[in-house]
Each structure stands twice: as C-alpha cells, then as structure tokens.
Design an enzyme around this catalytic site. Sequence first.
Site, short mmCIF file in Angstrom:
data_model
loop_
_atom_site.label_atom_id
_atom_site.label_comp_id
_atom_site.label_asym_id
_atom_site.label_seq_id
_atom_site.Cartn_x
_atom_site.Cartn_y
_atom_site.Cartn_z
N GLY A 31 0.59 -1.26 -0.07
CA GLY A 31 0.03 -0.08 -0.08
C GLY A 31 0.70 1.33 0.15
O GLY A 31 2.03 1.02 -0.12
N ASP A 144 -11.58 2.30 10.40
CA ASP A 144 -11.35 2.33 8.75
C ASP A 144 -11.82 0.60 8.55
O ASP A 144 -11.18 -0.13 7.88
CB ASP A 144 -10.02 2.36 8.33
CG ASP A 144 -9.98 2.24 6.85
OD1 ASP A 144 -10.89 2.68 6.15
OD2 ASP A 144 -8.66 1.94 6.31
#
Length: 696
Positions: A31, A144
């Site tokens: 990521g 999240d």
Amino acid sequence: MAPQRNTGAGAEAELPEYAGHYRLESCLGSGGMGVVHLARSTSGMKLAVKVVHAEFARDPEFRGRFRQEVGAARRVSGAFTAPVVDADPEADRPWMATLFIPGPTLAQQVKRNGPMAPAQLRRLMAGLAEALRDIHRVGVVHRDLKPSNVLLAEDGPKVIDFGISRPKDSELRTETGKLIGTPPFMAPEQFRRPREVGPAADIFALGSVMVHAATGRGPFDSDSPYVVAYQVVHDEPDLAGVPEELAPLVVRCLAKEPEDRPTPDELMRELRSVAASYDTQVFIPAQRTGETPRPPSRAEEPRRRSGRRLGKRTVLGAGALGLAVIGALVLARSPGGDGGAPQNTAPRTTSAAWSAWEATLASKKNAPQCSYGAGRLLCSQPGVVFALDPADGHLLWRHAVAEAPVSGPPVLSGGLVQPSSGQVGRLEALDPASGKARWQRNMPAYVGLESTGGMLLLTGADGTVTGVDSASGDTRWSHRIPGHKAPYFAAFTGDPLAYATSTLDDGAGTRVTAVDPDTGEVRWDARLEGALKPLGTVGGSVVFMSLDEVYGDAKAVVRYNPDSGTSRRVPLKVPLQQAHGAVRGNLVHLMGTGGSLVTVDLKARKQLWSLETGVVRVSTPVADGRYVYVTTPDGRLLAVDARHGRLVGQTPSRLGSDADRVPAALPRPVIVEDRVYATAPHGTVFAVNGRDPSAW
C-alpha cells in the site's frame, strides 16, 4: 491471502531480508505506506510483518501514527484481531509483526464467490459485533472497518489494520482538513467533524460492510469519492439485496447520527432473535476435517449485482496525508519461544517443605522468560538478566544488557549463563553465582542463535554458521552447512547433536542435517517428505510436526529414525493452526492458536486426546509425564492431565494495572522437581506446587 513475491521497483525492490529477528519471505500486500510480508520467526513460525516505506520512516508525524497503530493493536485481546507479537516503531524502517492467520479477506471472498447467503451474513454480523465490542471496550476506535480489513479466518472474522485507529485517550488528533479513511465505509461524522469520531463510527462502517457482503457493492456508490462523501452525509443508503431479516439492523447501523446507532452488545442481542437458526459455527473457510470443502453452487448463492466499488482508502482535503491499507496477519516470535528448543525441565526428586511464592523484580511491562540452571531461575527481560532463588524467589543478582528484544530465556551452557538477550553482533557469558561477565565478544551480525551442550551456534545473514565455545568465548569453527542457505538449528536436552532444517527448493520436502556442535561436522543428512518442524528426540529418533505447505497448519506428527532411514507418521484428526509443541517420552503435546491442545502417543501411533482450552493464544507446552503446563496472555498457568486431557488446575490471572496490554510473547513454564515456575505480563515470576494443581 496467497503470498506473492515482491517484484516492485525502487525502494521496495530493495527491502531488507530481515525485520528485527524475522526473515521476510514474500509479499502479502502493498500500500501507500508500506508492505506486509510473510515472514518466519527463528523457530519457523509464520508471521505477517508490516514494514514502513523509507520515505515515511523519515516523517515524525507518521512515526507517531505508527506508534499509535502498534499501541492500538496491542490493546485489543487478539481474540478477534491478528495479535501483535513484536514491533519496533523506532527502527530505521519501522515494522510490526502480527500472527499470520490464513484465510481470505471479505473483499476477496465476495469478489471470488459473490454475495453471501443469509445464514453466513448473520454469522458475519455477529462476529464483527463481537470484534467491535472487544476493540471498543479497551478504548480503541478502528475508524477504517471495510471488507479488505475483515479477514475470514476458520474460527470467525478477524478485524485487521489499525493504521488510522485511535485510542479514546490519545493526544494525537486528526488535523483540520485531513479526512482519512475509505469514503464508502466512513460515517457522516468522519466528514463533518473528524475530531469527534467515536465508537459509533465503526458501527456505521459495519452496516456498510454488511451491505457489501450481501450485494457485492456498498450502500453508497460512485466513482467519485466526493460524490460518495455527499451521499454518506445526505442520502439514504441503497439496501436492495440485503435479506429482509437483517435489513432493519443494517438501517439502524447506518443512521446519520451516532447516538441513533446500536452498540455491539445491542446488535448481538438482536441478532439472536433474528432467526432461531442463528448459530455461531465458523463459516469461511469451512471447518477443516481433512476433507476439501465444496464451493457453493450457483443455486445456493444470491443473484450477483453489478456495481462499481471504491477499493482504496482516499484522503479528502488539500495536502492530506492518507494512510494506505495494509492487512497485517500474523505472529512474530512463536508464543513462548522456539518450539524446537530444549524443555525447561529437571529430574524430579523428593522436595523438602516448600511454599508457593510470587515476585516482581524488574520491568512491570514484560513477562520474563526463564529457564533453570546451576540451582537458579535464570530470567530475561529487555535490558536486564537476573537470577532468582527457586526456593523463595528472592533476587540473587541482576546484570544490565542492551535494551533489545529478548529472543529467549538465558541458558546455562559451558557452566556459564548465556543471556540470549538479542544483542545482535555481541556475545557475553555470565558467572551463574554472581552475574558478573566472565567474557565478552564482538561477533559478526547473526540472525540465529542456538545453545547446545557447551557450544553456541550462530547463523549469519549470509548462511555461515559459527561454533563458539560457551565457556571461553573462543570460535571453534565457522563454515556453511551443505545444502542450507540460512539454516535454523534446534537442539534438545540430552541429545549431543544439533539439527539444521531448510525447505527444499521445490517446497515439497525438508532437508534435515544433524551436526556435531563441537566440530561442525555433519553426522547425517536426510531429505524428508513434507514441510517439517523439529520438536524433540526420543529413543534415537527425531520427532517433527508435519505442516500444511500453504497455510502452515500442523497436520501430523512424524518420527524419523536416522539409523534405518524410516519415518512413522501419525495424522492429527483436525489440523492445528500455528502450532508449537514439545516431546516428553512417547507423548507429543501440541498447542494450536485458538486454544486446541492435542496429545499424540508415538508408541500407540494415534492421537490420544484433544482439549479446547478456550484461550486464543497459549504458550508452548511443557510436560513432566503427569501434567502438561501452559501459560496464557492474562498470566494464568494451566495444568492438564497428560494421559487423559482433563484440565486439573489453573492459577488466578495476573494482569496488574496494564490489563489492556497484549504480551509480545508467552514464555513457557519451567518445571524443577515438583515445582512449576511461570511468568505473567506485568513482570511477575511465580511458583506453585506441581504435585496438586487442583489446589492452585
């Protein structure tokens, strides 16, 4: 999540081979902020290690966020998350190691197989509600929760990636103009007033995740994150395709105002009344029984819906810093240390009158790792090695060492105490009577250290093995072991040899080499079928765990006789995840993540018994022939009847004032005569009478 080799360019193509003591093997995911690697501990345990990109390692704000992520993940129990086992936020490249948990993410599952059936959805919602209850009750808000951060493990969903989570009492706050998250799964208040986000935001995200699981899309959908943000704040969610019995609960979760949403406990109560058929059995993957699960037929699946999904975490606002999602699935060091190391046991003798005791003598933030030698309990914590009188627990001496990760308990080798303190590049040996250094040596950097007999075996990063005399510190020999690129050694009490193991290039077997630690000479060499991990020796044979090549689950016990070159295999009835174990006579005791304790009788060639302890993470077991002992994350010592698999005793929990901490490692108990010694996460060493565990 299938491992993938890192083939990226630039900095990521040059990632180190190790993070701390852990060898990085392959890339699990990447990521914007870093990469998660499949890794191995010294004992061969599978871990997921998150390594931060070099550019962000230089950013003080990001380092603060990463420290917060580690702290938040550690505060949660690990029952519904990937437990943190080690971390170094201060390293040049900050990293965190967690237990590797096999299984797809919810996003992967839905993408591959389509929307879930109603019964699966009920179980998913109940599992996520339990996970959020566990997270919220230690004061953490995830912020999240989304399909790619929900791991579908064998025993239920696990919530991963605490990269932007925040403890309620944290001083680190979201700055004005920086809205960090994934818009389709963010709550309205995350857009309107991000500094005031609380636990109810995770409930909103749960509702969005359930819509995705039921339909393959989110309740708010657009190619533009700004349009999604508007929809989340102002529009009603699209729940077409959500089962009727779950829709009212999902609507409540997606309420615009936080106070209108249910709590995790309310969700679980209402889910129990949704359908009489509600149950808590695992759902993905199917429970392993030795048979390959049948994928659902098209007739069993709800009709798929088309729709665009926003799969990346997005930052709204000028100059905003986004924290990208990297699912951390893991365990660093094997709980309780190297399962291949010698058991901390001593011969039983008749003891005089003796009383249980408890002592806290060093840091109150780490469970000491202890062994027995020279009539003393020898213990390590970061920054200190100390010795206790086993009779009453009083401190005999303490010796300061470098503040470094403790790779194992101190051991007595060559008549001296070897700290095993993780001081990479430096060795020292201590007088067992006084704790004073008898010798010190600067050594080339090493990544593996094993003590056996009167020798220390050091494995360098280049695969060279060096044999050091424990008594003098002199180097006896240094060379590579044929057929091993970077061997890990296992040695066992009473056995004069050390065993180097490496996976064969084709991945279908294991090369095992028996080495004379005094000379480095090879005594025998074998190529055995399957992925094997050595556990101990009995009657001239070596005992291994046979591991699943994909997931690393223990599926059998193998006894190999080097004289005849034959192997005997005893299959387990159900595979054990992330297992570690020990050998005592003809009995092999295995403990798996999830709390399953199994004993195999090598002589009878069968699994003798299995016990569900109900504890998610447990130490490597040790046994004395009558009982099997393990320690738990809350500081309990458990005793189980070795022949019949019955829990016969347990001590009270010992968490102290840091009840929200997750210990990085669970040290094994130590057996000396009729006494059992154990340690607790808040720094306590305690002793109990092993003759009558029911009296604990």
